[in-house]
Each structure stands twice: as C-alpha cells, then as structure tokens.
Design a protein around this motif. Structure first.
Motif, PDB file in Angstrom:
ATOM      1  N   ALA A   1       9.668 -49.871 -42.436  1.00 23.32           N
ATOM      2  CA  ALA A   1       9.061 -50.705 -43.465  1.00 23.32           C
ATOM      3  C   ALA A   1       7.560 -50.457 -43.568  1.00 23.32           C
ATOM      4  O   ALA A   1       7.011 -50.294 -44.663  1.00 23.32           O
ATOM      5  CB  ALA A   1       9.333 -52.179 -43.169  1.00 23.32           C
ATOM      6  N   ASN A   2       6.887 -50.410 -42.428  1.00 19.99           N
ATOM      7  CA  ASN A   2       5.443 -50.243 -42.448  1.00 19.99           C
ATOM      8  C   ASN A   2       5.020 -48.860 -42.941  1.00 19.99           C
ATOM      9  O   ASN A   2       4.010 -48.718 -43.650  1.00 19.99           O
ATOM     10  CB  ASN A   2       4.868 -50.507 -41.055  1.00 19.99           C
ATOM     11  CG  ASN A   2       3.370 -50.302 -40.999  1.00 19.99           C
ATOM     12  OD1 ASN A   2       2.867 -49.440 -40.276  1.00 19.99           O
ATOM     13  ND2 ASN A   2       2.627 -51.085 -41.760  1.00 19.99           N
ATOM     14  N   LEU A   3       5.789 -47.837 -42.591  1.00 23.85           N
ATOM     15  CA  LEU A   3       5.453 -46.477 -43.012  1.00 23.85           C
ATOM     16  C   LEU A   3       5.926 -46.154 -44.419  1.00 23.85           C
ATOM     17  O   LEU A   3       5.645 -45.072 -44.942  1.00 23.85           O
ATOM     18  CB  LEU A   3       6.052 -45.462 -42.028  1.00 23.85           C
ATOM     19  CG  LEU A   3       5.471 -45.493 -40.611  1.00 23.85           C
ATOM     20  CD1 LEU A   3       6.227 -44.529 -39.706  1.00 23.85           C
ATOM     21  CD2 LEU A   3       3.985 -45.144 -40.622  1.00 23.85           C
ATOM     22  N   GLY A   4       6.657 -47.074 -45.040  1.00 22.69           N
ATOM     23  CA  GLY A   4       7.130 -46.838 -46.401  1.00 22.69           C
ATOM     24  C   GLY A   4       8.265 -45.844 -46.480  1.00 22.69           C
ATOM     25  O   GLY A   4       8.443 -45.171 -47.501  1.00 22.69           O
ATOM     26  N   ILE A   5       9.064 -45.749 -45.422  1.00 22.38           N
ATOM     27  CA  ILE A   5      10.208 -44.845 -45.408  1.00 22.38           C
ATOM     28  C   ILE A   5      11.439 -45.644 -45.819  1.00 22.38           C
ATOM     29  O   ILE A   5      11.939 -46.474 -45.057  1.00 22.38           O
ATOM     30  CB  ILE A   5      10.412 -44.225 -44.015  1.00 22.38           C
ATOM     31  CG1 ILE A   5       9.172 -43.446 -43.581  1.00 22.38           C
ATOM     32  CG2 ILE A   5      11.639 -43.321 -44.005  1.00 22.38           C
ATOM     33  CD1 ILE A   5       9.229 -42.921 -42.160  1.00 22.38           C
ATOM     34  N   GLY A   6      11.923 -45.427 -47.029  1.00 19.36           N
ATOM     35  CA  GLY A   6      13.063 -46.174 -47.545  1.00 19.36           C
ATOM     36  C   GLY A   6      12.642 -47.210 -48.569  1.00 19.36           C
ATOM     37  O   GLY A   6      11.526 -47.741 -48.529  1.00 19.36           O
ATOM     38  N   ASP A   7      13.537 -47.495 -49.496  1.00 20.78           N
ATOM     39  CA  ASP A   7      13.262 -48.458 -50.571  1.00 20.78           C
ATOM     40  C   ASP A   7      13.871 -49.809 -50.223  1.00 20.78           C
ATOM     41  O   ASP A   7      14.891 -50.219 -50.790  1.00 20.78           O
ATOM     42  CB  ASP A   7      13.821 -47.933 -51.903  1.00 20.78           C
ATOM     43  CG  ASP A   7      13.136 -46.656 -52.353  1.00 20.78           C
ATOM     44  OD1 ASP A   7      11.918 -46.541 -52.137  1.00 20.78           O
ATOM     45  OD2 ASP A   7      13.823 -45.776 -52.894  1.00 20.78           O
ATOM     46  N   TRP A   8      13.243 -50.505 -49.299  1.00 18.92           N
ATOM     47  CA  TRP A   8      13.771 -51.791 -48.846  1.00 18.92           C
ATOM     48  C   TRP A   8      13.149 -52.924 -49.651  1.00 18.92           C
ATOM     49  O   TRP A   8      11.944 -52.953 -49.884  1.00 18.92           O
ATOM     50  CB  TRP A   8      13.468 -51.989 -47.363  1.00 18.92           C
ATOM     51  CG  TRP A   8      13.650 -50.760 -46.532  1.00 18.92           C
ATOM     52  CD1 TRP A   8      12.681 -50.020 -45.916  1.00 18.92           C
ATOM     53  CD2 TRP A   8      14.892 -50.099 -46.244  1.00 18.92           C
ATOM     54  NE1 TRP A   8      13.233 -48.954 -45.263  1.00 18.92           N
ATOM     55  CE2 TRP A   8      14.588 -48.969 -45.446  1.00 18.92           C
ATOM     56  CE3 TRP A   8      16.219 -50.359 -46.573  1.00 18.92           C
ATOM     57  CZ2 TRP A   8      15.568 -48.108 -44.975  1.00 18.92           C
ATOM     58  CZ3 TRP A   8      17.187 -49.495 -46.106  1.00 18.92           C
ATOM     59  CH2 TRP A   8      16.864 -48.393 -45.325  1.00 18.92           C
ATOM     60  N   GLU A   9      13.970 -53.888 -50.023  1.00 15.43           N
ATOM     61  CA  GLU A   9      13.456 -55.074 -50.700  1.00 15.43           C
ATOM     62  C   GLU A   9      12.836 -56.040 -49.694  1.00 15.43           C
ATOM     63  O   GLU A   9      11.859 -56.734 -49.998  1.00 15.43           O
ATOM     64  CB  GLU A   9      14.576 -55.788 -51.466  1.00 15.43           C
ATOM     65  CG  GLU A   9      14.954 -55.100 -52.757  1.00 15.43           C
ATOM     66  CD  GLU A   9      13.800 -55.091 -53.747  1.00 15.43           C
ATOM     67  OE1 GLU A   9      13.407 -56.178 -54.209  1.00 15.43           O
ATOM     68  OE2 GLU A   9      13.285 -53.994 -54.038  1.00 15.43           O
ATOM     69  N   ALA A  10      13.400 -56.117 -48.510  1.00 13.70           N
ATOM     70  CA  ALA A  10      12.888 -56.983 -47.454  1.00 13.70           C
ATOM     71  C   ALA A  10      13.511 -56.551 -46.134  1.00 13.70           C
ATOM     72  O   ALA A  10      14.546 -55.878 -46.114  1.00 13.70           O
ATOM     73  CB  ALA A  10      13.194 -58.455 -47.744  1.00 13.70           C
ATOM     74  N   VAL A  11      12.884 -56.963 -45.036  1.00  6.91           N
ATOM     75  CA  VAL A  11      13.338 -56.598 -43.699  1.00  6.91           C
ATOM     76  C   VAL A  11      13.372 -57.845 -42.824  1.00  6.91           C
ATOM     77  O   VAL A  11      12.439 -58.660 -42.858  1.00  6.91           O
ATOM     78  CB  VAL A  11      12.400 -55.541 -43.076  1.00  6.91           C
ATOM     79  CG1 VAL A  11      12.771 -55.282 -41.623  1.00  6.91           C
ATOM     80  CG2 VAL A  11      12.441 -54.246 -43.870  1.00  6.91           C
ATOM     81  N   SER A  12      14.448 -58.001 -42.049  1.00  2.35           N
ATOM     82  CA  SER A  12      14.557 -59.118 -41.121  1.00  2.35           C
ATOM     83  C   SER A  12      14.944 -58.580 -39.749  1.00  2.35           C
ATOM     84  O   SER A  12      15.906 -57.819 -39.632  1.00  2.35           O
ATOM     85  CB  SER A  12      15.606 -60.127 -41.613  1.00  2.35           C
ATOM     86  OG  SER A  12      15.699 -61.237 -40.742  1.00  2.35           O
ATOM     87  N   VAL A  13      14.188 -58.975 -38.718  1.00  2.35           N
ATOM     88  CA  VAL A  13      14.449 -58.441 -37.381  1.00  2.35           C
ATOM     89  C   VAL A  13      14.503 -59.568 -36.354  1.00  2.35           C
ATOM     90  O   VAL A  13      13.939 -60.652 -36.554  1.00  2.35           O
ATOM     91  CB  VAL A  13      13.375 -57.414 -36.961  1.00  2.35           C
ATOM     92  CG1 VAL A  13      13.295 -56.282 -37.969  1.00  2.35           C
ATOM     93  CG2 VAL A  13      12.016 -58.069 -36.775  1.00  2.35           C
ATOM     94  N   HIS A  14      15.161 -59.280 -35.256  1.00  5.15           N
ATOM     95  CA  HIS A  14      15.213 -60.192 -34.118  1.00  5.15           C
ATOM     96  C   HIS A  14      14.717 -59.464 -32.881  1.00  5.15           C
ATOM     97  O   HIS A  14      15.133 -58.332 -32.600  1.00  5.15           O
ATOM     98  CB  HIS A  14      16.649 -60.674 -33.880  1.00  5.15           C
ATOM     99  CG  HIS A  14      16.828 -61.409 -32.586  1.00  5.15           C
ATOM    100  ND1 HIS A  14      17.300 -60.796 -31.435  1.00  5.15           N
ATOM    101  CD2 HIS A  14      16.578 -62.702 -32.251  1.00  5.15           C
ATOM    102  CE1 HIS A  14      17.351 -61.693 -30.459  1.00  5.15           C
ATOM    103  NE2 HIS A  14      16.924 -62.848 -30.914  1.00  5.15           N
TER     104      HIS A  14
END
Length: 267
Positions: free
Chosen positions: A178-191
């Motif tokens: 997400a931070n490097l802009g690799i991929g077209d993600w609308e949002a990211v959720s992590v645990h």
C-alpha cells in the motif's frame, strides 16, 4: 552475468534503497500530522479456536497459476491460491487475504468466510512463495497483478473495488504494498503488523489503512504499531488504529469479528 541476473540485481538494489538511504525518508517530517489518525478500542472476543488451530484442508477452490518467478522475468513457476465465493454474472468486489508466517491461504479463508453470509464479495487467498513470509521480489507481482488476472478466468471482478487484508507477516506485506503504491487497492486492513520507520515513504495514492493490534501482543508490540500508524499518516495515508483489549498476537480467536469490522471499513 546473464540479463536476468542483471535485472534481478538491479531490482534488489532498488528495493534496498530505503535501508541504504535512511535519511532520504526524512522527507516525511518527523512529528507532522497526516490527514487522519482515528483511534478506537474494542473488546476482544474469543471464537473458540485453540492454539492447536489448523485450517480446513478442503475449504475453497485451490487454483494454480503459472508465471515468471519475479513477475516479469525468471523461470516459470507454479503459484497456489484459494478462492471462495459464488460465481455470478455481475462484477463483484474482491478481498485479497495474506496469511501469516507458517500458514497458508486456507487459514485466511476460514477466518473470513463468515462475511459471505451477508456480503457479496469474492475472497482470494494466495500462498506466499516462502513459508516464513512474504517478500517484494518474489511476491509483489503475484499479489498485485498476476493473481487478479488469473482469478478473472473464474469470476467477474470489479477492478475498481479490490481490497487487501493481512495478518502478521501478511499484514506487514500488505502495508508495504500500500505504501509503495504496488497494486490498485481501495483500502487495506491488517492485524498485528508494523513496519520499520525508515521503510515508509511519502505516498502518492494515499490508500486508507486500518490497523488492529492487541494490547498484549509481544510479537508486533503496541508501541511499534502506533509508531507505524503515525509514520503512515505522515506519509499521506488516512489511518484508523484500533486497539483490541486483552488480546495477544493470536489471530484465530478473534479474526471473524475483525473481518466483519474490516468489511464495514471497506464499504
């Protein structure tokens, strides 16, 4: 030195730059406030999965993708991923699920399958190349591009609504992408995931990030997660930070609850 080795060496050097030029990351002003850090606390709730948890062996559809080892070049290898969700004539949103070290995609499908009862998503859970976790050189192209291209053979995918979720090492990798802009993600959720502070760069796409962490986690400690959230906010991401009370690193006692909360964040 052959051309593939030259290209691989160049890629490795490029990926090493965040560590070789630490002060360059100071373009993110220390102490600056990003667009948003929203904090919340929730109560941990057990779903009865013990420390002996093992993912079901027959969950989802197992699929094989043949691709170059490094995405655009390298020897042809087979990559495994699992899918869950009914086929439909309509395009549907996708959640890509990244497992923790020592697990595989079926564990993530198991934790997330409950969201399909009320939500019309496609779940895609790939396996990392190496058991100990994910890495940019071997896994970035697979997760961000090749995976969706192959899954599109089986499902109608809404390319404007692709989300990313991960636990532990899978969460760490999701934050990196997400931070490097690799991929077209609308949002990211992590645990239970954090990053080295000097590996976080100013973001061009400003993907929204949600981060769950246990107040008793000794693997990715609360302080490391909070520092990562602050740094991501300074880098341009909006960040929702959620502390889970009386919770450790053990994902499998609480994951279905977090999956439902992630769906609300994605919507």
């Amino acid at each position: 030195m052959t051309l593939p080795r030259v290209l691989l060496a160049a890629l490795a050097l490029a990926l090493a730059l965040p560590w070789l030029t630490l002060e360059a990351a100071r373009a993110i002003v220390p102490g600056a406030q990003g667009p948003l850090i929203e904090e919340a606390k929730i109560r941990g709730a057990s779903f009865g999965r013990s420390k002996a948890y093992r993912a079901p062996r027959n969950l989802g559809e197992q699929r094989l993708l043949h691709m170059p080892r490094f995405g655009a070049f390298g020897d042809q290898i087979s990559r495994t991923y699992y899918t869950l969700g009914a086929q439909s004539s309509n395009e549907r949103p996708v959640i890509i699920l990244l497992h923790g070290a020592g697990r595989d995609g079926r564990a993530m499908l198991d934790m997330w399958q409950g969201v399909l009862d009320d939500h019309d998503f496609i779940l895609i859970a790939p396996n990392s190349k190496r058991a100990q976790g994910w890495n940019l050189i071997e896994d970035a192209a697979f997760v961000s591009a090749n995976l969706l291209e192959d899954a599109a053979r089986f499902y109608k995918i809404d390319r404007n609504r692709v989300f990313l979720a991960g636990h532990s090492m899978g969460g760490k990798f999701a934050l990196r992408l997400a931070n490097l802009g690799i991929g077209d993600w609308e949002a990211v959720s992590v645990h239970a995931a954090s990053l080295w502070q000097n590996s976080i760069w100013p973001s061009k796409n400003r993907i929204p990030v949600q981060m769950f962490f246990g107040d008793k986690d000794r693997v990715f400690t609360p302080s490391s997660v909070r520092s990562t959230a602050k740094r991501l906010s300074q880098a341009g991401h909006s960040v929702r930070l959620i502390e889970v009370s009386n919770h450790t690193h053990w994902y499998y006692s609480i994951a279905p609850q977090l999956a439902l909360r992630s769906i609300a964040f994605f919507r």
